[in-house]
Design a protein around this motif. Structure first.
Motif, PDB file in Angstrom:
ATOM      1  N   GLY A  56       0.822  -1.209   0.000  1.00  0.00           N
ATOM      2  CA  GLY A  56       0.000   0.000   0.000  1.00  0.00           C
ATOM      3  C   GLY A  56       0.851   1.251   0.000  1.00  0.00           C
ATOM      4  O   GLY A  56       0.589   2.214  -0.749  1.00  0.00           O
ATOM      5  N   LEU A  57       1.900   1.262   0.830  1.00  0.00           N
ATOM      6  CA  LEU A  57       2.788   2.426   0.887  1.00  0.00           C
ATOM      7  C   LEU A  57       3.507   2.631  -0.444  1.00  0.00           C
ATOM      8  O   LEU A  57       3.710   3.762  -0.892  1.00  0.00           O
ATOM      9  N   GLN A  58       3.898   1.515  -1.094  1.00  0.00           N
ATOM     10  CA  GLN A  58       4.583   1.643  -2.394  1.00  0.00           C
ATOM     11  C   GLN A  58       3.675   2.296  -3.431  1.00  0.00           C
ATOM     12  O   GLN A  58       4.117   3.130  -4.227  1.00  0.00           O
ATOM     13  N   ARG A  59       2.390   1.943  -3.409  1.00  0.00           N
ATOM     14  CA  ARG A  59       1.431   2.577  -4.335  1.00  0.00           C
ATOM     15  C   ARG A  59       1.338   4.073  -4.055  1.00  0.00           C
ATOM     16  O   ARG A  59       1.302   4.897  -4.963  1.00  0.00           O
ATOM     17  N   MET A  60       1.260   4.408  -2.756  1.00  0.00           N
ATOM     18  CA  MET A  60       1.150   5.827  -2.388  1.00  0.00           C
ATOM     19  C   MET A  60       2.384   6.600  -2.854  1.00  0.00           C
ATOM     20  O   MET A  60       2.280   7.691  -3.421  1.00  0.00           O
ATOM     21  N   ARG A  61       3.559   6.023  -2.600  1.00  0.00           N
ATOM     22  CA  ARG A  61       4.806   6.713  -2.965  1.00  0.00           C
ATOM     23  C   ARG A  61       4.922   6.874  -4.474  1.00  0.00           C
ATOM     24  O   ARG A  61       5.553   7.799  -4.969  1.00  0.00           O
ATOM     25  N   ALA A  62       4.292   5.959  -5.215  1.00  0.00           N
ATOM     26  CA  ALA A  62       4.336   6.047  -6.684  1.00  0.00           C
ATOM     27  C   ALA A  62       3.251   6.991  -7.208  1.00  0.00           C
ATOM     28  O   ALA A  62       3.112   7.168  -8.418  1.00  0.00           O
ATOM     29  N   GLY A  63       2.450   7.568  -6.288  1.00  0.00           N
ATOM     30  CA  GLY A  63       1.400   8.508  -6.697  1.00  0.00           C
ATOM     31  C   GLY A  63       0.140   7.844  -7.209  1.00  0.00           C
ATOM     32  O   GLY A  63      -0.757   8.503  -7.725  1.00  0.00           O
ATOM     33  N   ARG A  64       0.045   6.496  -7.047  1.00  0.00           N
ATOM     34  CA  ARG A  64      -1.150   5.783  -7.519  1.00  0.00           C
ATOM     35  C   ARG A  64      -2.055   5.502  -6.320  1.00  0.00           C
ATOM     36  O   ARG A  64      -2.071   4.396  -5.787  1.00  0.00           O
ATOM     37  N   LEU A  65      -2.803   6.535  -5.876  1.00  0.00           N
ATOM     38  CA  LEU A  65      -3.640   6.318  -4.698  1.00  0.00           C
ATOM     39  C   LEU A  65      -5.040   6.851  -4.940  1.00  0.00           C
ATOM     40  O   LEU A  65      -5.259   7.660  -5.843  1.00  0.00           O
ATOM     41  N   GLN A  66      -5.992   6.346  -4.146  1.00  0.00           N
ATOM     42  CA  GLN A  66      -7.384   6.777  -4.295  1.00  0.00           C
ATOM     43  C   GLN A  66      -7.457   8.300  -4.105  1.00  0.00           C
ATOM     44  O   GLN A  66      -6.734   8.860  -3.282  1.00  0.00           O
ATOM     45  N   PRO A  67      -8.346   8.977  -4.842  1.00  0.00           N
ATOM     46  CA  PRO A  67      -8.476  10.435  -4.695  1.00  0.00           C
ATOM     47  C   PRO A  67      -8.685  10.870  -3.233  1.00  0.00           C
ATOM     48  O   PRO A  67      -8.128  11.878  -2.802  1.00  0.00           O
ATOM     49  N   GLY A  68      -9.469  10.089  -2.481  1.00  0.00           N
ATOM     50  CA  GLY A  68      -9.722  10.438  -1.075  1.00  0.00           C
ATOM     51  C   GLY A  68      -8.457  10.419  -0.238  1.00  0.00           C
ATOM     52  O   GLY A  68      -8.248  11.287   0.619  1.00  0.00           O
ATOM     53  N   LEU A  69      -7.590   9.437  -0.496  1.00  0.00           N
ATOM     54  CA  LEU A  69      -6.331   9.376   0.256  1.00  0.00           C
ATOM     55  C   LEU A  69      -5.404  10.510  -0.157  1.00  0.00           C
ATOM     56  O   LEU A  69      -4.748  11.123   0.691  1.00  0.00           O
ATOM     57  N   ARG A  70      -5.371  10.819  -1.448  1.00  0.00           N
ATOM     58  CA  ARG A  70      -4.543  11.941  -1.926  1.00  0.00           C
ATOM     59  C   ARG A  70      -4.998  13.237  -1.233  1.00  0.00           C
ATOM     60  O   ARG A  70      -4.187  14.047  -0.778  1.00  0.00           O
ATOM     61  N   ALA A  71      -6.320  13.417  -1.137  1.00  0.00           N
ATOM     62  CA  ALA A  71      -6.874  14.620  -0.506  1.00  0.00           C
ATOM     63  C   ALA A  71      -6.563  14.652   0.989  1.00  0.00           C
ATOM     64  O   ALA A  71      -6.261  15.719   1.542  1.00  0.00           O
ATOM     65  N   LEU A  72      -6.607  13.508   1.641  1.00  0.00           N
ATOM     66  CA  LEU A  72      -6.290  13.463   3.082  1.00  0.00           C
ATOM     67  C   LEU A  72      -4.819  13.802   3.330  1.00  0.00           C
ATOM     68  O   LEU A  72      -4.493  14.505   4.289  1.00  0.00           O
ATOM     69  N   PHE A  73      -3.937  13.308   2.474  1.00  0.00           N
ATOM     70  CA  PHE A  73      -2.514  13.692   2.578  1.00  0.00           C
ATOM     71  C   PHE A  73      -2.393  15.221   2.461  1.00  0.00           C
ATOM     72  O   PHE A  73      -1.654  15.860   3.205  1.00  0.00           O
ATOM     73  N   ALA A  74      -3.135  15.794   1.504  1.00  0.00           N
ATOM     74  CA  ALA A  74      -3.040  17.240   1.268  1.00  0.00           C
ATOM     75  C   ALA A  74      -3.504  18.040   2.491  1.00  0.00           C
ATOM     76  O   ALA A  74      -2.800  18.945   2.941  1.00  0.00           O
ATOM     77  N   VAL A  75      -4.673  17.695   3.051  1.00  0.00           N
ATOM     78  CA  VAL A  75      -5.172  18.497   4.190  1.00  0.00           C
ATOM     79  C   VAL A  75      -4.322  18.269   5.443  1.00  0.00           C
ATOM     80  O   VAL A  75      -4.278  19.122   6.328  1.00  0.00           O
TER      81      VAL A  75
END
Length: 566
Positions: A253-272
């Motif tokens: 899961g972390l590898q997907r996130m680091r590669a920028g391939r994550l669900q829009p909701g998770l991307r938004a949560l990282f941002a806020v």
């Protein structure tokens, strides 16, 4: 504040040599061996090493039930729990089942109205669901204790498939299938799957069944590894033990996130949260994203958290993430106020005399008492229960425990010694919930204290900080700190904590509550910080510390984060 005892984790030299010989960095080999890793295979955290779903009891049978339902166009309804594990599990179920052609919707109980799990009241809500009465209810992260709820569903003509990871009681519900690694007779090697891990496995089994039926080609069907970011978040947030299989799920899961391939909701949560997905680690999941999802279930309705995790619209995801962030701020304010009140109550002469801590305030919020219990447990190092009003004559408590005391067993003992005192309870070793009559709090507190003393034979407990001993001076640098931060650490697989002696060359307070230090060991100088500590230190200290990267103006340096020093 209780002073901890510092110990050094025993190292397994043979395992360490085996790991090192396979090309693993010598420091990682030492750290992993001390945490029970004995073979290089246990460090291979790629998909081929995943434990196969076939070993999970009932998973093939449940897959058949769901495949039949999908092919017959039946209505499925996911009933989720109201925490981050439940929300991510619900999102995994919704995304996977929709991708496999199911007619599926969800319902999440309101913790303040229908309580935990699939209760008869929740079945009633399901019958009146906006999408129509379901043919099958699928529980995620709950259901193993829902004997009455499953009976109510059966009576209403609704079949139930349970996916859960909690410990079962003496009686299992009369469901179509129960998928739970902790049910009697299940031979699945990892008993530590989170609720989101169980539904992920269930979806792997369902896809395999649809392949078997020729719906998909032998390697066809939706890419379920695309859901591994959700699986990682729920697994870390639920603080389940990170055995090799869970570390694999979190790593993927972390590898997907680091590669920028994550669900829009998770991307938004990282941002806020002001965090960067490209350098995502377990800390981000447990302390930045998880609490924002949890806040919805604590103060409002977890539907918002689930909607954020299931939308494919980036703008909508950001809007929902901002709303979750606001709820989390409100939660923090409420929690801080309740914590101050609890600490004030603990200053009463007899408050800290027992082996336990039990607090209740008629003005408290029941969605936040678990967090207050957690803070008090850390401060006083005793099993702690905090209660808030729940309806006219009831109070609801949430508890957190220490390694020496199995909380659910202690509550079970109270209910045996005083049969009508606890109206209902459930949970596990380190956390539990219960309901009492308001008038019974005065009788319950001493009964709980007596049960803990009886189970442990002790009336005081000493916190132990387990360390990895001295850090070899050649490894005290930013590169090694970066390597350690890339790894998956957490419950049952603690992050490295080193123990060394230093000379304090400089110290000052920052932000009025954190101690910023300049430390010296041998010929090396280190910047260090002790968060939440405002007392100055002597010139010579022994410190337990974590190694972290500090990024400032594009420069990366090493920083020691002090956990304890004296």
């Amino acid at each position: 504040m209780v002073s901890p005892r510092l110990t050094v984790r025993p190292s397994d030299l043979d395992a360490c040599r085996v790991l090192e010989a396979s090309g693993i960095h010598p420091l990682l080999a030492r750290l992993w061996a001390a945490r029970g890793v004995t073979h290089p295979d246990q460090t291979r955290l790629a998909w081929p090493s995943l434990l196969p779903p076939a070993g999970l009891t009932h998973s093939a049978h449940a897959a058949g039930v769901l495949a039949d339902a999908i092919q017959a166009g039946r209505k499925l309804l996911i009933v989720a729990d109201y925490d981050c594990d439940g929300a991510t599990a619900c999102a995994v179920g919704l995304r996977a089942l929709s991708a496999m052609g199911a007619d599926v919707d969800f319902l999440v109980p309101n913790r303040f109205e229908t309580g935990y799990g699939l209760s008869p009241a929740v079945v009633e809500l399901a019958c009146r669901h906006r999408a129509g009465k379901p043919d099958i209810i699928i529980t995620v992260d709950n259901g193993i204790a829902s004997v009455d709820g499953v009976a109510a569903a059966n009576a209403a003509g609704i079949g139930v498939v349970i996916t859960d990871h909690h410990l079962p009681g003496d009686t299992l519900p009369d469901a179509l299938a129960i998928v739970n690694p902790n049910q009697p007779g299940c031979g699945f090697p990892s008993k530590n799957l989170a609720g989101v891990g169980v539904i992920f496995y269930m979806m792997l089994a369902l896809r395999a069944e649809l392949r078997r039926r020729g719906v998909y080609a032998p390697d066809g069907g939706p890419r379920l590894d695309a859901l591994s970011d959700l699986v990682a978040l729920g697994t870390v947030a639920d603080v389940v033990k990170l055995d090799a299989n869970n570390r694999l799920l979190v790593t993927q899961g972390l590898q997907r996130m680091r590669a920028g391939r994550l669900q829009p909701g998770l991307r938004a949560l990282f941002a806020v949260a002001g965090r960067e997905p490209r350098s995502a680690n377990g800390f981000d999941l447990g302390f930045a994203l998880g609490p924002r999802i949890n806040a919805a279930g604590r103060l409002a309705d977890m539907s918002l958290g689930i909607a954020c995790l299931t939308t494919d619209d980036e703008a909508q995801a950001l809007e929902m993430a901002r709303e979750l962030d606001n709820i989390n701020r409100e939660r923090r304010t409420i929690e801080a106020e309740m914590r101050e009140q609890a600490l004030a109550a603990m200053e009463a002469p007899d408050a800290t005399a027992g082996a336990t801590v039990c607090v209740f305030d008629p003005g408290w919020h029941q969605g936040v008492v678990g967090l207050v219990a957690s803070r008090l447990k850390e401060k006083f190092w005793r099993p702690t229960l905090a209660f808030a009003p729940a309806g006219d004559d009831e109070i609801r408590g949430s508890g957190r425990s220490i390694p020496d005391v199995h909380l659910r067993d202690a509550l079970d003992l109270v209910s045996k010694r005083h049969p009508n005192l606890i109206r209902k309870f459930g949970g596990h070793a380190m956390a539990a919930g219960l309901t009492l009559g308001k008038a019974d709090f005065a009788a319950f507190a001493p009964a709980f204290d007596a049960a803990v003393r009886e189970l442990t034979g002790r009336d005081a407990f000493e916190p132990v900080i387990e360390t990895d001993g001295s850090l070899e001076s050649g490894y005290a640098n930013a590169d090694v700190a970066g390597m350690l931060q890339q790894q998956v650490w957490g419950a049952g697989f603690a992050a490295p904590l080193f123990l060394d002696e230093f000379v304090v060359r400089n110290q000052r307070l920052v932000g009025e509550k954190h101690l910023k230090l300049s430390l010296e060991r041998g010929h090396q100088r280190f910047d260090a910080i002790w968060f939440g500590h405002d007392q100055s230190l002597p010139e010579h200290i022994q410190a337990a510390y974590r190694l972290e990267q500090n990024v400032w103006n594009g420069m990366v340096s090493v920083q020691l984060v002090i956990e304890y020093a004296g």
